[in-house]
Design a protein around this motif. Structure first.
Motif, mmCIF file in Angstrom:
data_model
loop_
_atom_site.group_PDB
_atom_site.id
_atom_site.type_symbol
_atom_site.label_atom_id
_atom_site.label_comp_id
_atom_site.label_asym_id
_atom_site.label_seq_id
_atom_site.Cartn_x
_atom_site.Cartn_y
_atom_site.Cartn_z
ATOM 1 N N PHE A 1 18.152 7.426 -3.929
ATOM 2 C CA PHE A 1 17.566 8.747 -4.208
ATOM 3 C C PHE A 1 18.733 9.590 -4.932
ATOM 4 C CE2 PHE A 1 16.403 7.306 -0.073
ATOM 5 C CZ PHE A 1 15.071 7.375 0.205
ATOM 6 N N ALA A 2 19.072 9.115 -5.939
ATOM 7 C CA ALA A 2 20.062 9.598 -7.023
ATOM 8 C C ALA A 2 19.274 10.453 -7.954
ATOM 9 C CB ALA A 2 21.090 8.643 -7.842
ATOM 10 N N ASP A 3 18.191 10.182 -8.175
ATOM 11 C CA ASP A 3 17.394 11.042 -9.177
ATOM 12 C C ASP A 3 16.958 12.363 -8.793
ATOM 13 O OD1 ASP A 3 15.926 12.184 -11.247
ATOM 14 O OD2 ASP A 3 13.979 10.770 -10.881
ATOM 15 N N PRO A 4 17.643 13.547 -9.481
ATOM 16 C CA PRO A 4 17.544 14.798 -8.860
ATOM 17 C C PRO A 4 16.059 15.430 -9.185
ATOM 18 C CG PRO A 4 18.768 14.861 -11.397
ATOM 19 C CD PRO A 4 18.527 13.483 -10.595
ATOM 20 N N ASN A 5 15.466 14.580 -9.970
ATOM 21 C CA ASN A 5 14.024 15.191 -10.162
ATOM 22 C C ASN A 5 13.122 14.018 -9.987
ATOM 23 O OD1 ASN A 5 11.974 17.044 -11.292
ATOM 24 N ND2 ASN A 5 11.949 15.876 -13.048
ATOM 25 N N PRO A 6 12.794 13.893 -8.372
ATOM 26 C CA PRO A 6 12.090 12.722 -7.935
ATOM 27 C C PRO A 6 10.794 13.083 -7.878
ATOM 28 C CG PRO A 6 13.263 13.444 -6.100
ATOM 29 C CD PRO A 6 13.634 14.481 -7.282
ATOM 30 N N GLY A 7 9.894 11.909 -7.800
ATOM 31 C CA GLY A 7 8.502 12.039 -7.216
ATOM 32 C C GLY A 7 8.574 11.534 -5.757
ATOM 33 N N TYR A 8 7.117 11.868 -5.229
ATOM 34 C CA TYR A 8 7.149 11.228 -3.962
ATOM 35 C C TYR A 8 7.274 9.616 -3.813
ATOM 36 C CZ TYR A 8 5.513 15.701 -2.286
ATOM 37 O OH TYR A 8 5.505 17.036 -2.078
ATOM 38 N N LYS A 9 8.090 9.120 -2.797
ATOM 39 C CA LYS A 9 8.002 7.501 -2.696
ATOM 40 C C LYS A 9 7.820 7.241 -1.135
ATOM 41 C CE LYS A 9 12.088 6.049 -4.041
ATOM 42 N NZ LYS A 9 13.369 5.928 -4.343
ATOM 43 N N TRP A 10 6.810 5.970 -1.240
ATOM 44 C CA TRP A 10 6.458 5.489 0.182
ATOM 45 C C TRP A 10 7.430 4.206 0.588
ATOM 46 C CZ3 TRP A 10 2.302 7.043 3.113
ATOM 47 C CH2 TRP A 10 1.407 7.849 2.484
ATOM 48 N N LEU A 11 7.985 4.778 1.922
ATOM 49 C CA LEU A 11 9.106 3.899 2.546
ATOM 50 C C LEU A 11 8.443 3.176 3.772
ATOM 51 C CD1 LEU A 11 11.876 6.547 2.743
ATOM 52 C CD2 LEU A 11 11.263 5.082 0.913
ATOM 53 N N THR A 12 8.708 1.713 3.835
ATOM 54 C CA THR A 12 8.215 0.904 4.954
ATOM 55 C C THR A 12 9.143 1.017 6.006
ATOM 56 O OG1 THR A 12 7.075 -0.488 3.159
ATOM 57 C CG2 THR A 12 7.358 -1.318 5.534
ATOM 58 N N LEU A 13 8.634 1.505 7.318
ATOM 59 C CA LEU A 13 9.160 1.568 8.376
ATOM 60 C C LEU A 13 9.457 0.200 9.287
ATOM 61 C CD1 LEU A 13 7.934 5.015 9.694
ATOM 62 C CD2 LEU A 13 9.820 4.627 8.232
ATOM 63 N N ASN B 1 5.747 -4.430 17.182
ATOM 64 C CA ASN B 1 5.919 -5.308 15.945
ATOM 65 C C ASN B 1 6.234 -4.494 14.616
ATOM 66 O OD1 ASN B 1 4.862 -8.054 17.090
ATOM 67 N ND2 ASN B 1 3.126 -6.688 17.299
ATOM 68 N N ASP B 2 6.780 -4.976 13.652
ATOM 69 C CA ASP B 2 7.164 -4.100 12.260
ATOM 70 C C ASP B 2 5.864 -3.877 11.573
ATOM 71 O OD1 ASP B 2 9.928 -4.172 12.859
ATOM 72 O OD2 ASP B 2 10.284 -6.013 11.667
ATOM 73 N N TYR B 3 4.823 -4.619 11.536
ATOM 74 C CA TYR B 3 3.457 -4.657 10.998
ATOM 75 C C TYR B 3 2.918 -3.301 11.568
ATOM 76 C CZ TYR B 3 1.199 -7.380 14.373
ATOM 77 O OH TYR B 3 0.737 -8.129 15.673
ATOM 78 N N GLU B 4 3.352 -2.758 12.794
ATOM 79 C CA GLU B 4 2.646 -1.725 13.647
ATOM 80 C C GLU B 4 3.171 -0.262 13.067
ATOM 81 O OE1 GLU B 4 0.585 -3.290 17.276
ATOM 82 O OE2 GLU B 4 2.800 -3.357 17.240
ATOM 83 N N ALA B 5 4.685 -0.411 12.390
ATOM 84 C CA ALA B 5 5.654 0.710 12.303
ATOM 85 C C ALA B 5 5.058 1.618 11.260
ATOM 86 C CB ALA B 5 7.053 -0.094 11.765
ATOM 87 N N GLY B 6 4.409 1.297 10.103
ATOM 88 C CA GLY B 6 3.971 2.203 9.296
ATOM 89 C C GLY B 6 4.545 2.344 8.109
ATOM 90 N N LEU B 7 4.292 3.495 7.154
ATOM 91 C CA LEU B 7 5.039 4.038 6.227
ATOM 92 C C LEU B 7 5.121 5.398 6.297
ATOM 93 C CD1 LEU B 7 2.794 1.217 4.844
ATOM 94 C CD2 LEU B 7 4.290 1.680 3.315
ATOM 95 N N ILE B 8 5.859 5.966 5.487
ATOM 96 C CA ILE B 8 6.087 7.356 5.182
ATOM 97 C C ILE B 8 6.236 7.801 3.889
ATOM 98 C CG2 ILE B 8 7.100 7.694 7.680
ATOM 99 C CD1 ILE B 8 9.655 8.222 6.233
ATOM 100 N N SER B 9 5.654 8.855 3.328
ATOM 101 C CA SER B 9 5.834 9.461 2.141
ATOM 102 C C SER B 9 6.919 10.719 2.006
ATOM 103 C CB SER B 9 4.329 9.665 1.684
ATOM 104 O OG SER B 9 4.883 10.410 0.328
ATOM 105 N N LEU B 10 7.532 10.592 1.155
ATOM 106 C CA LEU B 10 8.746 11.805 1.014
ATOM 107 C C LEU B 10 9.222 12.031 -0.236
ATOM 108 C CD1 LEU B 10 11.904 10.431 1.054
ATOM 109 C CD2 LEU B 10 11.383 10.133 3.392
#
Length: 285
Positions: free
Chosen positions: A25-37, A48-57
């Motif tokens: 997250f070093a970019d000071p001008n970022p876009g939204y990013k999807w992260l796998t939980l 299960n990990d496949y039930e953990a979902g994703l988040i956008s931030l």
């Protein structure tokens, strides 16, 4: 700071998490990013990990001692708030086939089918193909998504399962999933069906995880009020595939050095050839 953790909370309990580096997250001008939980196994709220979902931030981290105080207002990413209302979209996944998926049954095969994640939580899936690691599917799955821009849209998640028909009921085993971002692939914006592309199926949940097969799929993305010319259940994908018929002769000369898996010796060995991956669904059952 060596690592950062982002938690999905259930009240005061961190049931799922994402682990990464501040450099992500070093970019000071970022876009939204999807992260796998991943599921927090110590809490055991999500099994299960496949039930953990994703988040956008959207997140930026700056080293104050090294870079000084950051003037965030100079960057476009922080000049406006997230949209309060998202546009509604319809997405069609034209699923043709899979190849090289892992086996799940004792005989080295599996009975695969595919489900697609959707925000409504509905069970949207293909039929299962019996006894094949390279199933030809020829089905269209349709889901509804809400997002403001295609570059921020949630990924299409195709989960691959093995169907087990048991004496009492049935069950399924997780084989992997393909996480596909629409911004990174070709897609149609009308009733046209584009040439499908291969996408990796992974059993693990890290970007570095090796592929455990691939799925061949094409996508269509239209506005929620778009009227399809043909409903998805009437689309026959086999008509979009040019096929040729061949006769294959296989000569088996013999077997040797066979080892028994049990106490009894091998007495009547034979060879079985699986050719269902060469046949369309109606002939492969």
């Amino acid at each position: 700071m060596e690592n950062i953790y982002i938690y999905l909370m259930d009240g005061g309990k961190p049931i799922c998490f994402w682990k990464g580096k501040p450099s992500d997250f070093a970019d000071p001008n970022p876009g939204y990013k999807w992260l796998t939980l991943k599921a927090d196994k110590s809490i055991d709220k999500v099994e299960n990990d496949y039930e953990a979902g994703l988040i956008s931030l959207k997140l930026a981290i700056s080293h104050k001692q090294r870079n000084g105080a950051e003037n965030w207002s100079q960057y476009d990413a922080w000049k406006k708030s997230p949209p309060r209302r998202l546009a509604a979209w319809k997405v069609r996944a034209h699923i043709y086939q899979c190849k090289d998926i892992p086996s799940a049954d004792e005989d080295g095969s599996c009975d695969p089918f595919i489900s697609i994640w959707n925000p409504d939580g509905k069970d949207i899936k293909t039929k299962s193909i019996t006894d094949s690691l390279n199933p030809i599917i020829y089905e269209v799955l349709e889901v509804y998504y809400d997002y403001d821009d295609i570059k921020n849209s949630p990924p299409i998640i195709l989960n691959i399962w093995d169907f087990d028909d048991e004496l009492i009921g049935s069950s399924k085993d997780y084989l992997g999933r393909a996480v596909i971002y629409l911004k990174d692939c070709k897609y149609s914006t009308n009733d046209d069906i584009l040439e499908p592309e291969w996408h990796d199926i992974k059993l693990g949940f890290d970007e570095s995880s090796p592929a455990s097969g691939q799925v061949l799929v094409a996508f269509t993305v239209v506005n929620d009020d778009y009227d399809w010319k043909v409903p998805s259940k009437y689309l026959d994908l086999s008509k979009y595939v040019e096929c040729q018929e061949y006769n294959v002769d296989i000569n088996v000369l013999g077997l040797r050095d066979l080892q028994s898996f049990g106490l009894m010796p091998i007495k009547k060995p034979f060879v079985k050839f699986r050719v269902k991956s060469l046949l369309p669904p109606e002939k492969a059952q």
